[in-house]
Design a protein around this motif. Structure first.
Motif, mmCIF file in Angstrom:
data_model
loop_
_atom_site.group_PDB
_atom_site.id
_atom_site.type_symbol
_atom_site.label_atom_id
_atom_site.label_comp_id
_atom_site.label_asym_id
_atom_site.label_seq_id
_atom_site.Cartn_x
_atom_site.Cartn_y
_atom_site.Cartn_z
ATOM 1 N N SER A 8 0.847 -1.192 0.000
ATOM 2 C CA SER A 8 0.000 0.000 0.000
ATOM 3 C C SER A 8 0.882 1.241 0.000
ATOM 4 N N ALA A 9 0.790 2.016 -1.078
ATOM 5 C CA ALA A 9 1.608 3.226 -1.162
ATOM 6 C C ALA A 9 1.173 4.256 -0.120
ATOM 7 N N ALA A 10 -0.114 4.289 0.214
ATOM 8 C CA ALA A 10 -0.629 5.192 1.244
ATOM 9 C C ALA A 10 -0.609 4.467 2.582
ATOM 10 N N GLN A 11 0.367 4.787 3.406
ATOM 11 C CA GLN A 11 0.521 4.152 4.707
ATOM 12 C C GLN A 11 -0.350 4.861 5.739
ATOM 13 N N VAL A 12 -1.239 4.119 6.368
ATOM 14 C CA VAL A 12 -2.169 4.700 7.335
ATOM 15 C C VAL A 12 -1.421 5.068 8.610
ATOM 16 N N GLU A 13 -1.642 6.269 9.080
ATOM 17 C CA GLU A 13 -1.086 6.746 10.352
ATOM 18 C C GLU A 13 -2.198 7.474 11.099
ATOM 19 N N SER A 34 0.589 8.723 6.379
ATOM 20 C CA SER A 34 1.961 9.044 6.760
ATOM 21 C C SER A 34 2.615 9.894 5.672
ATOM 22 N N LYS A 35 3.242 10.994 6.077
ATOM 23 C CA LYS A 35 3.907 11.890 5.128
ATOM 24 C C LYS A 35 5.353 11.488 4.873
ATOM 25 N N SER A 36 5.927 10.673 5.713
ATOM 26 C CA SER A 36 7.329 10.300 5.565
ATOM 27 C C SER A 36 7.465 9.122 4.608
ATOM 28 N N GLN A 37 8.601 9.090 3.916
ATOM 29 C CA GLN A 37 8.906 7.987 3.001
ATOM 30 C C GLN A 37 9.778 6.985 3.736
ATOM 31 N N ASN A 38 9.151 5.938 4.254
ATOM 32 C CA ASN A 38 9.853 4.959 5.075
ATOM 33 C C ASN A 38 10.345 3.823 4.176
ATOM 34 N N TRP A 39 11.617 3.932 3.757
ATOM 35 C CA TRP A 39 12.182 2.898 2.887
ATOM 36 C C TRP A 39 12.346 1.576 3.626
ATOM 37 N N TYR A 40 12.667 1.642 4.907
ATOM 38 C CA TYR A 40 12.932 0.417 5.655
ATOM 39 C C TYR A 40 11.665 -0.433 5.792
ATOM 40 N N ARG A 41 10.530 0.225 6.014
ATOM 41 C CA ARG A 41 9.273 -0.523 6.114
ATOM 42 C C ARG A 41 8.946 -1.195 4.789
ATOM 43 N N TYR A 72 8.733 -6.223 1.432
ATOM 44 C CA TYR A 72 8.990 -7.014 0.225
ATOM 45 C C TYR A 72 9.889 -8.215 0.519
ATOM 46 N N ILE A 73 10.793 -8.098 1.451
ATOM 47 C CA ILE A 73 11.609 -9.266 1.818
ATOM 48 C C ILE A 73 10.746 -10.346 2.456
ATOM 49 N N VAL A 74 9.879 -9.944 3.398
ATOM 50 C CA VAL A 74 9.000 -10.914 4.072
ATOM 51 C C VAL A 74 7.995 -11.497 3.091
ATOM 52 N N ARG A 75 7.448 -10.653 2.203
ATOM 53 C CA ARG A 75 6.474 -11.144 1.232
ATOM 54 C C ARG A 75 7.106 -12.117 0.244
ATOM 55 N N ALA A 126 18.831 2.721 0.934
ATOM 56 C CA ALA A 126 18.112 2.031 2.014
ATOM 57 C C ALA A 126 18.271 0.523 1.904
ATOM 58 N N LEU A 127 18.217 -0.004 0.686
ATOM 59 C CA LEU A 127 18.406 -1.441 0.503
ATOM 60 C C LEU A 127 19.807 -1.866 0.922
ATOM 61 N N LEU A 128 20.821 -1.075 0.533
ATOM 62 C CA LEU A 128 22.192 -1.409 0.911
ATOM 63 C C LEU A 128 22.374 -1.378 2.418
ATOM 64 N N SER A 129 21.776 -0.376 3.070
ATOM 65 C CA SER A 129 21.898 -0.294 4.524
ATOM 66 C C SER A 129 21.179 -1.454 5.206
ATOM 67 N N CYS A 130 20.021 -1.864 4.652
ATOM 68 C CA CYS A 130 19.308 -3.017 5.233
ATOM 69 C C CYS A 130 20.120 -4.300 5.077
#
Length: 363
Positions: free
Chosen positions: A215-220, A228-235, A240-243, A306-310
């Protein structure tokens, strides 16, 4: 509503609006500078924007609460009957296009909500990337669920229920941890019970979207706009890794427990094709956020960083786990080594004593 929107559209420009409102939008920064542009918005144009926004939200609701279950059911029937009729294939294609369109509108809607202060122009390349991303992601996800459900019918309900409850409760858990006050400014006419029902319906839709795709629109719930207004790459990366791991596990269970029903299907090839298809969806998602996103200049960091840091975090966790295992093994072996060393030292001392006594006797 549709008739009213068409009526306003065809009458726009013929009758002068009694009043206009002025909106201020900022352009995308060029060379580090961002200009602010004022624009007059007439009454008819404002109503059309409201209708367009309502239509976008309705398309998202219809896609994931109507077309997604319909596509899953039709594909499941085709698998059980081992037959794909022309009418059913047309309905499945239309359902898939409806879901992809709803996901695309969800992406555009989330971008406009997050970057409401900027004048956003989405290029055709961005639409193409989103379409390919969502097509591969949703098609492979539905196919995986159908294949798993065809061999393990009871367990598929457990998987769907756990997914749905997890995504339904996740915004409420974050809201409870944030200790924010209960949102009261959603609608003035709604009571506290009505507001709770609206928020539950919103999280219900959010869980339905995440069941099939990100979901591109993250509920907050703590935010006034509920998005949510922030772009959370880690979430997104964790999702996608878990999926991907979940899809691989469900396909593995289907491969192990498949029956003679799939005797005419090349199971290893289908297994590989579905995993590659989901990876293709992730690839187009990376291309969109890295090159085609209309607001990529506003990102503080790119998704590749973000992917490299993860991956670095996962690597350090694995290395730390290996080091702890090695130290535990060394600690377990060290008492044995000390006992052996003590035993060897005792034998050497006894041998030395025997040699000393023999030498003294000969003397």
């Amino acid at each position: 509503r549709c008739v009213e929107a068409f009526y306003i559209y065809f009458r726009a420009g013929r009758v002068e609006d009694p009043y206009v409102s002025i909106t201020k939008k900022r352009q995308m920064p060029k060379d580090g500078y961002s200009e602010e542009i004022e624009k007059e918005v007439g009454q008819a144009e404002g109503k059309l924007c409201t209708h367009r926004s309502a239509f976008s939200r309705a398309s998202v609701i219809q896609a994931f609460l109507g077309s997604a279950p319909q596509l899953t059911l039709q594909l499941y029937i085709c698998v059980l009957q081992q037959e794909v009729t022309a009418a059913r294939s047309i309905f499945m294609v239309l359902s898939l296009l409806s879901i992809v369109y709803g996901a695309l509108r969800c992406n555009i809607l989330a971008i406009k909500i997050k970057y409401d202060d900027y004048n956003i122009r989405v290029k055709p390349a961005a639409y193409l990337c989103i379409f390919m991303w969502r097509s591969f992601e949703i098609a492979t996800r539905v196919t995986v669920l159908v294949l798993f459900g065809s061999v393990l019918r009871i367990w598929v309900f457990v998987v769907v229920l756990l997914n749905f409850l997890g995504f339904f409760l996740y915004p409420w858990i974050l809201f409870w941890l944030s200790k924010s006050p209960f949102p009261e400014n959603i609608e003035k006419e709604l009571s506290r019970v009505g507001t709770t029902i609206v928020l539950c319906l919103l999280t219900f839709l959010y869980a339905g979207i995440n069941m099939f795709c990100w979901s591109a629109a993250q509920v907050e719930l703590s935010d006034p706009d509920l998005i949510s207004k922030s772009q959370n790459w880690y979430r997104m990366t964790v999702y996608y890794i878990v999926r991907l791991m979940e899809n691989a596990f469900l396909l593995l269970m289907w491969y192990i427990y498949r029956t003679d029903f799939y005797i005419y299907v090349c199971a290893p090839m289908l297994f590989l094709q579905l995993l590659i298809g989901y990876c293709m969806g992730i690839f187009f998602m990376l291309v969109f956020y890295q090159f085609c996103h209309p607001c990529k200049k506003l990102f503080s960091s790119s998704i590749t960083e973000a992917l490299l840091s993860c991956f670095k975090i996962l690597y350090f966790i694995c290395q730390h786990h290996k080091s702890t295992l090695l130290t535990s093994k060394v600690a377990m072996k060290s008492p044995e080594n000390t006992d052996e060393a003590r035993g060897s030292s005792k034998t050497i001392d006894s041998q030395n004593r025997g040699i000393h006594q023999s030498v003294s006797s000969n003397a």
